[in-house]
Design an enzyme around this catalytic site. Sequence first.
Site, PDB file in Angstrom:
ATOM      1  N   ASP A   1      -3.282   2.649  -5.933  1.00  0.00           N
ATOM      2  CA  ASP A   1      -2.229   2.763  -4.922  1.00  0.00           C
ATOM      3  C   ASP A   1      -1.986   1.500  -4.099  1.00  0.00           C
ATOM      4  O   ASP A   1      -1.268   1.543  -3.091  1.00  0.00           O
ATOM      5  CB  ASP A   1      -2.526   3.926  -3.978  1.00  0.00           C
ATOM      6  CG  ASP A   1      -3.832   3.738  -3.205  1.00  0.00           C
ATOM      7  OD1 ASP A   1      -4.596   2.814  -3.535  1.00  0.00           O
ATOM      8  OD2 ASP A   1      -4.087   4.527  -2.277  1.00  0.00           O
ATOM      9  N   GLU A   2      -2.545   0.356  -4.510  1.00  0.00           N
ATOM     10  CA  GLU A   2      -2.296  -0.859  -3.744  1.00  0.00           C
ATOM     11  C   GLU A   2      -2.330  -2.089  -4.632  1.00  0.00           C
ATOM     12  O   GLU A   2      -3.024  -2.125  -5.651  1.00  0.00           O
ATOM     13  CB  GLU A   2      -3.300  -1.008  -2.596  1.00  0.00           C
ATOM     14  CG  GLU A   2      -4.737  -1.196  -3.036  1.00  0.00           C
ATOM     15  CD  GLU A   2      -5.661  -1.496  -1.872  1.00  0.00           C
ATOM     16  OE1 GLU A   2      -5.275  -2.282  -0.975  1.00  0.00           O
ATOM     17  OE2 GLU A   2      -6.781  -0.957  -1.858  1.00  0.00           O
TER      18      GLU A   2
ATOM     19  N   ASP B   1       0.851  -1.180   0.000  1.00  0.00           N
ATOM     20  CA  ASP B   1       0.000   0.000   0.000  1.00  0.00           C
ATOM     21  C   ASP B   1       0.894   1.240   0.000  1.00  0.00           C
ATOM     22  O   ASP B   1       1.742   1.392   0.880  1.00  0.00           O
ATOM     23  CB  ASP B   1      -0.903  -0.025   1.234  1.00  0.00           C
ATOM     24  CG  ASP B   1      -1.988   1.036   1.193  1.00  0.00           C
ATOM     25  OD1 ASP B   1      -2.371   1.452   0.087  1.00  0.00           O
ATOM     26  OD2 ASP B   1      -2.462   1.443   2.271  1.00  0.00           O
TER      27      ASP B   1
END
Length: 414
Positions: free
Chosen positions: A141-142, A16
């Site tokens: 974003d992950e 993350d």
Amino acid sequence: MSAAESRRIRRIAHLDMDAFFASVELLRQPQLRGLPLVIGGGRRAPGWLGDDALEALPPEQIPLEAFRRLGQYTGRGVVTTATYEARQYGVGSAMGMMKAAKLCPQAYLLPADFERYRAYSARFKAEILRHATVMEDRGIDEVYIDFTDAPDGQLQGGLVLAQRIQQAIAEATGLSCSLGVAPNKLLAKLASEWHKPGGIFILMPEEVTQRIWPLACRKVNGIGPKASARLAALGIETLGQLAQVPEQQLIEQFGNSYGAWLHRVAWGRDDRPVVVESEPVSMSRETTFERDLHAVADRSALSQVFTNLCTRVAADLQRKGYAGRTVGIKVRFPDFRIATRAITLDHHTQDAAEIRRVAGQCLKRVDLSRRIRLLGVKVDNLLPLEQAQAADEAARNRQASDPQQLALPFTDNP
């Protein structure tokens, strides 16, 4: 089978990026580093500072007093993300901007620049794939990464590979990330939160129950406020307490699927594979009201909630880089009957105002004489933004080359 192969255990990582959008902005404007910062309220566009001379300066030279403060914001937007300095005041993603402004009015406010975020997203994911090829994209974003058979993925429980990936991302982008490495996706996602920001947590099989049983049930993605409240009413606050409840009792209380899932979660069990290719087919937001609302008597409250749902769906689409053609609504009444309506456009959209307009047209086709228990907004027929733009351009070109083609603005779907 070799001794090394016999010792091979399943190792899944959840990576993350730390306050991703805000961190990308701080690369461009480092003068805001260490200060409470909120991203949201609109997109970055020419004139966002309201002063052409200031915008002509290199970004890092813009004086602090030129930036807007959150307390100056008026509107119905939602927070896209916030730095950790702003989060300590209670500001969080998807929170209404006006509520956030009351919590931290002194925070600096920047509009979102999704094109830039997507570019950095592609860069950090490319770095991951240089070291581990089995990666599941979970958004801008992950990601999940299968370390099991990756080079050095077993060393020190995955720590060696996690450090290597973390360093590669920092060198390529200047950004930090947090990783959790564990026996499965459920545990890896939990573990990635434990040493944020910029940390790595290695969870081995023999440590699972000791580590997760003290956690509140709500810490698990999928156990929301309503389920947490129902569990609390049964005297169940932690995963350890949940683990002591017989599976059949949970099934009787929560149904076959969710009850069995709760039992597995309490023991840290999750067999889901890391899926290399996974595209979302839709994105939605919905809310259940604390009391049933009426379209006339509670018009103002319903309108505000409806607009907020549309804004949040649009923010989800923009954050994850998708656009959709079909906008729909869902209404649940006190007797639990559900009405759905949808409209398919002749183009893709991720625009909050357009989603609100079309969803409003859908809502007009529902009998709202009864009170409403739940309201939801959904966007279907998704494509990655660049593909959506290309498809829309091709459709316009076809229409231009064949004037007899009539472009309908939308098609109703019952």
